[in-house]
Enzyme design. Structure first.
Site, PDB file in Angstrom:
ATOM      1  N   ASN A 162       0.785  -1.231   0.000  1.00  0.00           N
ATOM      2  CA  ASN A 162       0.000   0.000   0.000  1.00  0.00           C
ATOM      3  C   ASN A 162       0.821   1.288   0.000  1.00  0.00           C
ATOM      4  O   ASN A 162       0.367   2.313  -0.507  1.00  0.00           O
ATOM      5  CB  ASN A 162      -0.995   0.008   1.172  1.00  0.00           C
ATOM      6  CG  ASN A 162      -0.334  -0.154   2.512  1.00  0.00           C
ATOM      7  OD1 ASN A 162       0.715  -0.766   2.644  1.00  0.00           O
ATOM      8  ND2 ASN A 162      -0.953   0.408   3.540  1.00  0.00           N
ATOM      9  N   GLY A 211       2.602  -5.922   7.666  1.00  0.00           N
ATOM     10  CA  GLY A 211       1.679  -6.807   6.975  1.00  0.00           C
ATOM     11  C   GLY A 211       0.613  -7.334   7.913  1.00  0.00           C
ATOM     12  O   GLY A 211       0.237  -6.677   8.892  1.00  0.00           O
ATOM     13  N   SER A 212       0.142  -8.534   7.636  1.00  0.00           N
ATOM     14  CA  SER A 212      -1.002  -9.083   8.365  1.00  0.00           C
ATOM     15  C   SER A 212      -0.594  -9.637   9.729  1.00  0.00           C
ATOM     16  O   SER A 212       0.535 -10.101   9.912  1.00  0.00           O
ATOM     17  CB  SER A 212      -1.646 -10.201   7.546  1.00  0.00           C
ATOM     18  OG  SER A 212      -0.829 -11.355   7.546  1.00  0.00           O
ATOM     19  N   GLU A 214       4.637  -4.244  12.348  1.00  0.00           N
ATOM     20  CA  GLU A 214       3.539  -3.277  12.187  1.00  0.00           C
ATOM     21  C   GLU A 214       2.431  -4.032  11.485  1.00  0.00           C
ATOM     22  O   GLU A 214       2.533  -4.336  10.295  1.00  0.00           O
ATOM     23  CB  GLU A 214       4.011  -2.052  11.381  1.00  0.00           C
ATOM     24  CG  GLU A 214       3.107  -0.846  11.547  1.00  0.00           C
ATOM     25  CD  GLU A 214       2.006  -0.784  10.510  1.00  0.00           C
ATOM     26  OE1 GLU A 214       0.893  -1.269  10.835  1.00  0.00           O
ATOM     27  OE2 GLU A 214       2.242  -0.271   9.416  1.00  0.00           O
ATOM     28  N   LEU A 215       1.368  -4.346  12.225  1.00  0.00           N
ATOM     29  CA  LEU A 215       0.373  -5.289  11.744  1.00  0.00           C
ATOM     30  C   LEU A 215      -0.966  -4.596  11.477  1.00  0.00           C
ATOM     31  O   LEU A 215      -0.995  -3.471  11.021  1.00  0.00           O
ATOM     32  CB  LEU A 215       0.253  -6.441  12.741  1.00  0.00           C
ATOM     33  CG  LEU A 215       1.592  -7.117  13.096  1.00  0.00           C
ATOM     34  CD1 LEU A 215       1.389  -8.199  14.152  1.00  0.00           C
ATOM     35  CD2 LEU A 215       2.274  -7.680  11.866  1.00  0.00           C
ATOM     36  N   CYS A 249      -2.932   1.460   6.591  1.00  0.00           N
ATOM     37  CA  CYS A 249      -2.953   0.744   7.877  1.00  0.00           C
ATOM     38  C   CYS A 249      -3.773   1.479   8.927  1.00  0.00           C
ATOM     39  O   CYS A 249      -4.371   0.842   9.804  1.00  0.00           O
ATOM     40  CB  CYS A 249      -1.524   0.533   8.381  1.00  0.00           C
ATOM     41  SG  CYS A 249      -0.513  -0.478   7.286  1.00  0.00           S
ATOM     42  N   GLU A 281      -9.901  -5.909   9.947  1.00  0.00           N
ATOM     43  CA  GLU A 281      -9.336  -4.831   9.130  1.00  0.00           C
ATOM     44  C   GLU A 281      -9.916  -4.919   7.731  1.00  0.00           C
ATOM     45  O   GLU A 281      -9.680  -5.887   7.009  1.00  0.00           O
ATOM     46  CB  GLU A 281      -7.811  -4.939   9.080  1.00  0.00           C
ATOM     47  CG  GLU A 281      -7.170  -3.810   8.301  1.00  0.00           C
ATOM     48  CD  GLU A 281      -5.647  -3.840   8.385  1.00  0.00           C
ATOM     49  OE1 GLU A 281      -5.036  -2.765   8.446  1.00  0.00           O
ATOM     50  OE2 GLU A 281      -5.079  -4.959   8.385  1.00  0.00           O
TER      51      GLU A 281
END
Length: 479
Positions: free
Chosen positions: A157, A233-234, A253-254, A287, A381
């Site tokens: 993204n 990511g996830s 960083e999820l 995010c 999300e």
């Protein structure tokens, strides 16, 4: 840049393009045109990238801070010169509207400048040894040293700026990097690798390997030469990395389903346009995209009406059109998923007051009200231009709803009462709380990261540099 339709994009290992044994066509999400044939790295090719990064380690570790800073400044200058070209790369491979893509490039330029400045700020501190009995006659101080090889895994993204948040601090700290970009957006990473080579980065200091996430990721996580994994990511993949990383440093960083509270005294003329921006810019594929809005009952009807009207005015279409705000979602699979989530919410009693329709690969900006908390569009999300608006009787109730989530990246509140703002700041469970702004706000030198299943560790250049260095203590005995 070469004609993207005929380009064959090789791996970037040891400072040069490196042919792979396998390539895969990359299609533009909006038009479907073939942009390039992109290398798909094998496990062995990933290991070669790690070996190149390891070999370059001594060079980077010994490089003076001013030289590392100069390379990063030069990169910023080169990117500034080629801003429009770089933005077009992002717009084509990510279907990011060109205006947002230009903004991303501008942020990327600034991020690398911040990194250049931080390269010259790797300071320690003196420790007053005589504060302890037996410490007399001794001098103590700390220093920061690079960890070694950084394994960086980035999402689709923000294919340039999220790369910058990993590559920039790593170089500033004197580390080397093996970068694995998202499969849909590798061209941005290769573009930056070429510019860094032109800026004077030593061969092997940055290596880019595109391809299957599991194939490459498993090698990066397992290889003992990798000192630190930084991943965006996830949550599912983040948990897997954390469980397999052993004693490696890990920054994650999820996910998020960012929320904002709108108190009854909020200025709707300011809050609504800002919230529409936070919910729908770049298809909501951010995010910290605004996904949940909790509005005080006294102003809820007006807020919902005006917000829905504004959502219907958002321009959709070709990402290369400068007026476009919402273009195609990153994949057809995501279009289908969002349709299913909307249908599930409607079946549970939610009402669609704007959008919900699909045009090609574009989901029109969608506004849902009266959504149950356990509906996927609320509790997971969504990563799409969908926003949920629910009514609350008090800010305290709003805080409870915000915290009723497995995520905690950023949140926001609009209020004119300082006590209310401070109370929210203290009690909202998130890595960042934005007072009188949307949770989508971010500038690139602020600390950024989450709690709960939103991850661990912090980005923001200074804070990422700290994550990517080892603190060493030194003591002199003067006696």
């Amino acid at each position: 840049m070469e004609d993207a339709a005929v380009k064959k994009q090789h791996l970037f290992i040891g400072g040069k393009p490196t042919e792979s044994i396998q390539y895969k066509e990359l299609q533009a999400p909006y038009s479907g045109e073939t942009l390039a044939e992109v290398a798909t790295a094998s496990a062995e090719e990933t290991e070669a990238a790690i070996a190149a990064a390891t070999q370059a380690g001594d060079t980077m570790r010994r490089m003076p801070a001013h030289q590392r800073a100069e390379i990063l400044y030069k990169l910023s200058a080169l990117l500034q010169e080629r801003k429009d070209e770089a933005a077009r790369v992002i717009a084509l491979e990510a279907a990011k509207p060109i205006t947002a893509a230009i903004a991303e490039v501008e942020r990327t330029i600034e991020t690398y400048r911040f990194a250049a400045e931080e390269a010259k700020r790797l300071t320690g501190e003196t420790v007053p040894m005589d504060a302890a009995k037996g410490g007399e006659g001794r001098v103590g101080f700390t220093m920061r040293q690079p960890l070694g090889v950084i394994g960086a895994i980035t999402p689709f993204n923000f294919p340039m700026n999220l790369v910058a948040h990993k590559v920039g601090p790593a170089i500033a700290a004197g580390n080397t990097i093996v970068l694995k970009p998202a499969e849909q957006t590798p061209l941005s990473s290769y573009y930056i690798a070429d510019l860094l080579q032109e800026a004077g980065l030593p061969d092997g200091a940055l290596n880019v390997v595109s391809g299957d996430g599991k194939t490459i990721g498993d090698v990066l996580v397992a290889d003992p030469r990798i000192a630190h994994i930084t991943f965006t990511g996830s949550p599912a993949v983040g948990k897997s990395i954390r469980s397999q990383a052993g004693l490696k440093r890990v920054t994650l960083e999820l996910g998020s389903n960012a929320a904002v509270i709108v108190d009854r005294d909020a200025n709707l003329d300011k809050v609504i346009p800002r919230s529409v921006t936070g919910a729908f810019t770049y298809q909501g594929q951010v995010c910290i995209s605004l996904q949940r809005i909790y509005v005080h009952r006294e102003i809820a009807d007006e807020f919902i009406r005006r917000f829905a009207e504004a959502a219907k005015q958002v321009v959709i279409g070709d990402p290369l059109n400068p007026d476009t705000v919402v273009s195609a979602l990153i994949s057809a699979k995501d279009v289908q998923r969002t349709q299913e989530w909307i249908a599930e919410a409607k079946q549970a009693g939610a009402e669609v007051v704007a959008g919900g329709e699909v045009q090609g690969g574009i989901l029109r900006p969608t506004v849902l009200v009266n959504v149950p908390r356990d509906a996927k569009v609320s509790c997971q999300e969504v990563f799409a231009p969908i926003v949920v608006i629910n009514t609350i009787d008090s800010v305290e109730e709003g805080i409870e709803h915000v915290n009723d989530s497995i995520y905690g990246l950023q949140a926001g509140i609009f209020t004119n009462d300082i006590q209310t703002a401070l109370h929210a700041a203290e009690h909202i469970e998130a890595g960042g709380v934005m007072i009188n702004d949307i949770p989508t706000f971010r500038v690139d030198h602020m600390p950024y990261g989450g709690v709960k299943q939103s991850g661990m560790g912090r980005e923001g250049v200074k804070y990422a540099v700290e994550e990517m260095t080892e603190l060493k203590f030194v003591m002199f005995n003067k006696n």
